[in-house]
Scaffold this active site. Structure first.
Site, PDB file in Angstrom:
ATOM      1  N   LYS A 181       0.837  -1.204   0.000  1.00  0.00           N
ATOM      2  CA  LYS A 181       0.000   0.000   0.000  1.00  0.00           C
ATOM      3  C   LYS A 181       0.871   1.252   0.000  1.00  0.00           C
ATOM      4  CE  LYS A 181      -1.718   2.982   2.719  1.00  0.00           C
ATOM      5  NZ  LYS A 181      -1.799   4.202   1.887  1.00  0.00           N
ATOM      6  N   GLU A 255      10.425   1.843   9.956  1.00  0.00           N
ATOM      7  CA  GLU A 255      11.350   2.946   9.661  1.00  0.00           C
ATOM      8  C   GLU A 255      10.554   4.217   9.889  1.00  0.00           C
ATOM      9  OE1 GLU A 255      14.525   2.757   8.608  1.00  0.00           O
ATOM     10  OE2 GLU A 255      14.609   0.586   8.444  1.00  0.00           O
ATOM     11  N   CYS A 289      13.497  11.831   6.093  1.00  0.00           N
ATOM     12  CA  CYS A 289      13.485  11.356   7.491  1.00  0.00           C
ATOM     13  C   CYS A 289      14.829  11.537   8.162  1.00  0.00           C
ATOM     14  CB  CYS A 289      13.062   9.897   7.524  1.00  0.00           C
ATOM     15  SG  CYS A 289      13.977   8.917   6.331  1.00  0.00           S
ATOM     16  N   GLU A 390       9.790  16.659  14.707  1.00  0.00           N
ATOM     17  CA  GLU A 390      10.111  16.507  13.289  1.00  0.00           C
ATOM     18  C   GLU A 390       9.221  17.457  12.483  1.00  0.00           C
ATOM     19  OE1 GLU A 390       8.872  12.879  11.190  1.00  0.00           O
ATOM     20  OE2 GLU A 390      10.905  12.767  10.391  1.00  0.00           O
TER      21      GLU A 390
HETATM   22  P1  NAP Z   1       2.403   8.475   7.758  1.00  0.00           P
HETATM   23  O1  NAP Z   1       1.304   9.432   7.929  1.00  0.00           O
HETATM   24  O2  NAP Z   1       2.816   7.647   8.907  1.00  0.00           O
HETATM   25  O3  NAP Z   1       1.965   7.539   6.547  1.00  0.00           O
HETATM   26  C1  NAP Z   1       2.792   6.498   6.085  1.00  0.00           C
HETATM   27  C2  NAP Z   1       1.935   5.437   5.419  1.00  0.00           C
HETATM   28  O4  NAP Z   1       1.114   4.793   6.407  1.00  0.00           O
HETATM   29  C3  NAP Z   1       0.981   5.983   4.369  1.00  0.00           C
HETATM   30  O5  NAP Z   1       0.900   5.061   3.311  1.00  0.00           O
HETATM   31  C4  NAP Z   1      -0.314   6.077   5.145  1.00  0.00           C
HETATM   32  O6  NAP Z   1      -1.463   6.075   4.328  1.00  0.00           O
HETATM   33  C5  NAP Z   1      -0.228   4.818   5.976  1.00  0.00           C
HETATM   34  N1  NAP Z   1      -1.125   4.774   7.142  1.00  0.00           N
HETATM   35  C6  NAP Z   1      -1.658   5.819   7.823  1.00  0.00           C
HETATM   36  N2  NAP Z   1      -2.450   5.356   8.821  1.00  0.00           N
HETATM   37  C7  NAP Z   1      -2.416   4.008   8.767  1.00  0.00           C
HETATM   38  C8  NAP Z   1      -3.049   2.965   9.521  1.00  0.00           C
HETATM   39  N3  NAP Z   1      -3.862   3.214  10.532  1.00  0.00           N
HETATM   40  N4  NAP Z   1      -2.790   1.694   9.187  1.00  0.00           N
HETATM   41  C9  NAP Z   1      -1.954   1.399   8.166  1.00  0.00           C
HETATM   42  N5  NAP Z   1      -1.361   2.341   7.400  1.00  0.00           N
HETATM   43  C10 NAP Z   1      -1.574   3.635   7.704  1.00  0.00           C
HETATM   44  O7  NAP Z   1       3.718   9.188   7.221  1.00  0.00           O
HETATM   45  P2  NAP Z   1       3.821  10.283   6.067  1.00  0.00           P
HETATM   46  O8  NAP Z   1       3.298  11.559   6.576  1.00  0.00           O
HETATM   47  O9  NAP Z   1       3.292   9.731   4.805  1.00  0.00           O
HETATM   48  O10 NAP Z   1       5.401  10.360   5.877  1.00  0.00           O
HETATM   49  C11 NAP Z   1       6.247  11.135   6.651  1.00  0.00           C
HETATM   50  C12 NAP Z   1       6.905  10.329   7.769  1.00  0.00           C
HETATM   51  O11 NAP Z   1       7.645   9.227   7.241  1.00  0.00           O
HETATM   52  C13 NAP Z   1       7.907  11.125   8.547  1.00  0.00           C
HETATM   53  O12 NAP Z   1       7.725  10.920   9.916  1.00  0.00           O
HETATM   54  C14 NAP Z   1       9.251  10.555   8.100  1.00  0.00           C
HETATM   55  O13 NAP Z   1      10.292  10.717   9.039  1.00  0.00           O
HETATM   56  C15 NAP Z   1       8.927   9.148   7.885  1.00  0.00           C
HETATM   57  N6  NAP Z   1       9.922   8.516   7.017  1.00  0.00           N
HETATM   58  C16 NAP Z   1      10.822   7.636   7.550  1.00  0.00           C
HETATM   59  C17 NAP Z   1      11.789   7.058   6.751  1.00  0.00           C
HETATM   60  C18 NAP Z   1      12.791   6.079   7.304  1.00  0.00           C
HETATM   61  O14 NAP Z   1      13.408   5.365   6.515  1.00  0.00           O
HETATM   62  N7  NAP Z   1      13.004   6.021   8.613  1.00  0.00           N
HETATM   63  C19 NAP Z   1      11.833   7.365   5.387  1.00  0.00           C
HETATM   64  C20 NAP Z   1      10.918   8.270   4.893  1.00  0.00           C
HETATM   65  C21 NAP Z   1       9.959   8.832   5.708  1.00  0.00           C
HETATM   66  P3  NAP Z   1      -2.065   7.449   3.698  1.00  0.00           P
HETATM   67  O15 NAP Z   1      -1.940   7.242   2.244  1.00  0.00           O
HETATM   68  O16 NAP Z   1      -3.499   7.508   4.145  1.00  0.00           O
HETATM   69  O17 NAP Z   1      -1.259   8.576   4.209  1.00  0.00           O
END
Ligand code: NAP
Ligand code: MG
Length: 497
Positions: A181, A255, A289, A390
């Site tokens: 997804k 991650e 990130c 963040e």
């Molecule tokens: P997010 O809101 O956590 O969303 C990540 C993914 O999870 C999206 O596909 C989201 O779907 C999905 N999701 C949301 N709620 C969920 C649930 N209840 N059950 C299952 N899946 C769910 O993160 P984001 O805002 O897209 O991305 C930014 C974050 O990613 C930042 O915190 C960044 O640090 C982190 N990040 C970490 C790394 C690493 O390697 N450590 C790399 C890149 C980014 P939707 O399509 O609905 O949003």
């Protein structure tokens, strides 16, 4: 896809077939530089996810994938790597349009990294080996590495193609099947994996793509009893929720977020350090990130470094993602732009001094997009929100420091532990501090370099497990221990036969 080929329309990819979502729902994907519609994507329901999981289960248990050798799986991954390089320009353009990142980044960073990742795991697929373990006379003990089963993969929108590869390549090399997804905000290149795998001859059901919302498609995936592991990249908040939802039922790899510190000592090559910190802070508009978000500068060179940073950051060329001259593009969405603006306001409210940026660009031509200027703050309290949370945008907080011990403690004073950087020409000091920083990656005299060959992941609330590198194969395999009795007479505990 070329600039003129119009908007993309993408269906679900389940069991090797493209099809509409059950119920026929769609969602729109916007271009962050104009907020115009870039594509429409089928919106997977819980029922669609269930079907995808069933297809992945069948492909795992009984399809042709099951009987293939590692070398044969590797050959498919190698084909995918080659196709990605052949289509580099089109993939880079699509990623830049979808995410808003400069085309120079997509072309030189994102897409080549993905090809390298597939190539690396193609080479490992044939050498996933067990061990023989000396357990004493009379027994042979050996281990076998087997695939875990059905992997549920979930990714964010900032490096979509890259982050998908970090899951798909090792998972497939090890013989798993996948239900994926992608993030709603930028799913287009991830949907392109359907074309790539199809053409490379991946059997049906091995990779299934179910774009949709986190709350429905994502939730259905993490709750599904027939998914053996969730591999997640995204926010710490959603990661914590996944841990709770999967607790004791399935394996989880996470991650998550970061608040990376960079430390510049007076003896560093200051000009090079400033350049690296800029790459650390502003790569992908700061929506990274492992970004450098807190810069600690030794007091004696604080003013000099700060002035250099202001001068150079001011010259970063902000503009449309597809313009080869652009060095920073727009935020992914209006919502994310608002988040960054709220943080900038909170910085000002909490007494920080704005050195540069802090606003949208003046340029009328950019007003429809989600642009924000690269932003530098000083006089930031260690407990201010912009020092602790963040932001996920191009905002860097700069702090002076006096002592090595003091700056290490401040750098480590965070819930996160994804990345950190040290700049100094004192070799001993660099390695001493690398040993003390609580982060999964420490860069010395550089920032934001990630290699397919080396492990990547977070300490503390930044993650669980490691992606990339040889060890990622361990994350996608179970270890089976096999014990063999070698004695001629056989084992008889009760002595009554
Ligand atoms: P997010 O809101 O956590 O969303 C990540 C993914 O999870 C999206 O596909 C989201 O779907 C999905 N999701 C949301 N709620 C969920 C649930 N209840 N059950 C299952 N899946 C769910 O993160 P984001 O805002 O897209 O991305 C930014 C974050 O990613 C930042 O915190 C960044 O640090 C982190 N990040 C970490 C790394 C690493 O390697 N450590 C790399 C890149 C980014 P939707 O399509 O609905 O949003
Ligand atoms: Mg988008």
């Amino acid at each position: 896809m070329s600039e003129h080929s119009g908007s993309q329309r993408r269906q679900l990819y389940i069991n090797g077939q493209w099809r509409d979502a059950e119920g026929g729902a769609w969602f729109e994907v916007l271009d962050p530089s104009t907020n115009e519609v870039l594509g429409s994507v089928a919106k997977a329901s819980a029922q669609d996810v269930n079907e995808a999981v069933a297809a992945a289960r069948r492909a795992f248990e009984s399809g042709p994938w099951h009987g293939m050798t590692g070398v044969e799986r590797g050959a498919i991954l190698r084909k995918v790597a080659a196709m990605i390089l052949e289509r580099l320009d089109a993939l880079a353009e699509l990623e830049s349009r979808d995410v808003g990142k400069p085309i120079t980044e997509s072309k030189n960073v994102d897409i080549p990294h993905v090809a390298a990742t597939f190539e690396f795991y193609a080479n490992l697929a044939g050498v996933i080996e067990g061990e023989t373990i000396p357990v004493g006379s009379g027994f042979l003990d050996y281990t076998v590495r087997e695939p875990i089963g059905v992997i549920g993969a979930i990714t964010p929108w900032n490096f979509p193609f890259v982050l998908a590869a970090r899951k798909l390549a090792p998972a497939l090399a090890a013989g798993n099947t996948v239900v994926f997804k992608p993030a709603q905000l930028a799913p287009l290149t991830t949907m392109g994996y359907g074309d790539l795998f199809h053409e490379a001859g991946l059997p049906p059901g091995v990779v299934n793509l179910v774009p949709g919302t986190g709350s429905e498609a994502g939730e259905a995936l993490i709750q599904h009893p027939d998914v053996d592991k969730i591999a997640f990249t995204g926010s710490t908040e959603v990661g914590k929720h996944i841990t709770t939802a999967c607790c004791g039922i399935k394996r989880v790899q996470l991650e998550m977020g970061g608040k990376g510190p960079a430390i510049i000592f007076a003896d560093a090559d200051l000009s090079a350090a400033v350049n690296s910190v800029m790459f650390g802070a502003f790569l992908n508009q700061g929506e990274t990130c492992c970004s450098a978000t807190r810069l600690y500068v030794e007091e004696s060179v604080y003013r000099k470094v700060t002035e250099m940073l202001i001068e150079r950051t001011r010259k970063i060329k902000i503009g449309p993602p597809l313009d080869p001259a652009t060095q920073m593009g727009p935020m992914i969405s209006r919502g994310q732009l608002q988040v960054v603006e709220d943080y900038i306001k909170s910085g000002l409210d909490q007494g920080a001094k704005l050195l540069l940026g802090g606003a949208r660009p003046d340029d009328e031509g950019l007003s429809r997009g989600n642009y924000i200027l690269p932003t530098l703050f000083e006089n930031v309290a260690d407990d201010a929100r912009i020092a602790r949370e963040e932001i996920f945008g191009p905002v860097l907080a700069i702090f002076p420091f006096r002592q090595e011990e003091e700056v290490v403690a401040r750098a480590n004073d965070t819930l996160y532990g994804l990345s950190a950087g040290v700049f100094s020409n004192d070799v001993k000091r660099c390695h001493r501090i690398a040993g003390q920083l609580r982060a999964g990656t420490v860069w010395i005299n550089v920032f934001n370099f990630v290699f397919a060959e080396a492990p990547y992941g977070g300490y503390k609330q930044s993650g669980l497990g490691r992606e990339l590198g040889v060890r990622s194969i361990e994350e996608y395999t179970e270890v089976k221990n096999v014990v063999v009795d070698l004695s001629a007479e056989g084992f008889d505990w009760y002595g009554i036969s």
